[in-house]
Motif scaffolding. Structure first.
Motif, PDB file in Angstrom:
ATOM      1  N   CYS A 100       0.801  -1.207   0.088  1.00  0.00           N
ATOM      2  CA  CYS A 100      -0.105  -0.051  -0.100  1.00  0.00           C
ATOM      3  C   CYS A 100       0.881   1.261  -0.111  1.00  0.00           C
ATOM      4  CB  CYS A 100      -0.923  -0.003   1.149  1.00  0.00           C
ATOM      5  SG  CYS A 100      -0.126   0.304   2.851  1.00  0.00           S
ATOM      6  N   GLY A 125      -1.750   5.134   2.780  1.00  0.00           N
ATOM      7  CA  GLY A 125      -2.792   4.234   2.744  1.00  0.00           C
ATOM      8  C   GLY A 125      -2.725   3.585   3.901  1.00  0.00           C
ATOM      9  N   SER A 185      -5.293   3.895   6.351  1.00  0.00           N
ATOM     10  CA  SER A 185      -6.721   3.824   5.862  1.00  0.00           C
ATOM     11  C   SER A 185      -7.851   3.285   6.840  1.00  0.00           C
ATOM     12  CB  SER A 185      -6.917   3.425   4.462  1.00  0.00           C
ATOM     13  OG  SER A 185      -6.592   1.942   4.507  1.00  0.00           O
ATOM     14  N   THR A 240      -9.454   0.866   5.732  1.00  0.00           N
ATOM     15  CA  THR A 240      -9.592  -0.551   5.488  1.00  0.00           C
ATOM     16  C   THR A 240      -8.801  -1.329   6.279  1.00  0.00           C
ATOM     17  OG1 THR A 240     -10.238   0.185   3.156  1.00  0.00           O
ATOM     18  CG2 THR A 240      -9.174  -2.047   3.531  1.00  0.00           C
TER      19      THR A 240
END
Length: 174
Positions: A32, A36, A39, A41
């Motif tokens: 990533c 990220g 994030s 996620t």
């Protein structure tokens, strides 16, 4: 007007989230961007080992994001003689964000390890930075015949894929 998403749409999104989490949980490596890693996620995961490529081009805050995700071993890859972080704010530059964490660590005494051979540049192009930036310590790991001049351009010398092309006009954004 404003409406509510359908239950089917919400169910499909939930299945996607579950599949992403299953993939991350079963992965040996998660790739990533630095930001990220922070994030939503990946919010439930820690990353004890971090390998950050292009680390000289990341701002310090961006570099810190994956480290804050449980980083115990961190390896920065890049070359602090190359491109610095890209900033779009004079204030960010004024506040010191034009230095990457990689560069700051190098200036603080952490000794970067220089690769002995480069494989990405045409030797004719690397002939300038090798002596000027790397004191002749970096050599080419490829030969000219490994890097043929790309097709689609009339090269002044097809054995030397280097050309300075005059451009007239003004830059335009689309």
């Amino acid at each position: 007007g404003v409406g509510r998403r359908s239950a089917l749409n919400d169910a499909a999104k939930q299945r996607v989230r579950q599949e992403v989490h299953r993939a991350v949980e079963n992965a040996k490596v998660v790739c990533c961007t630095a930001v990220g890693a922070g994030s939503a996620t990946l919010s439930d995961y820690t990353f004890p080992r971090i390998l950050m490529d292009e680390a000289s081009q990341a701002t310090e805050p961006a570099s810190i994001v994956p480290i804050c995700k449980g980083g115990q071993q961190v390896c920065f890859l890049d070359d602090h003689f190359q491109l610095p972080p890209t900033l779009f704010s004079n204030l960010a530059t004024k506040e010191g964000l034009s230095f990457s964490l990689f560069e700051r660590l190098a200036h603080a005494g952490v000794q970067p390890i220089l690769l002995q051979a480069q494989h990405w540049m045409y030797p004719i192009i690397s002939s300038f930075p090798r002596p000027h930036f790397y004191s002749g310590q970096l050599c080419d790991g490829i030969i000219d015949s490994d890097r043929l001049a790309p097709a689609g351009f009339t090269w002044p010398d097809k054995h030397c894929p280097l050309a300075l092309v005059p451009v007239s006009g003004r830059e335009q954004s689309e």
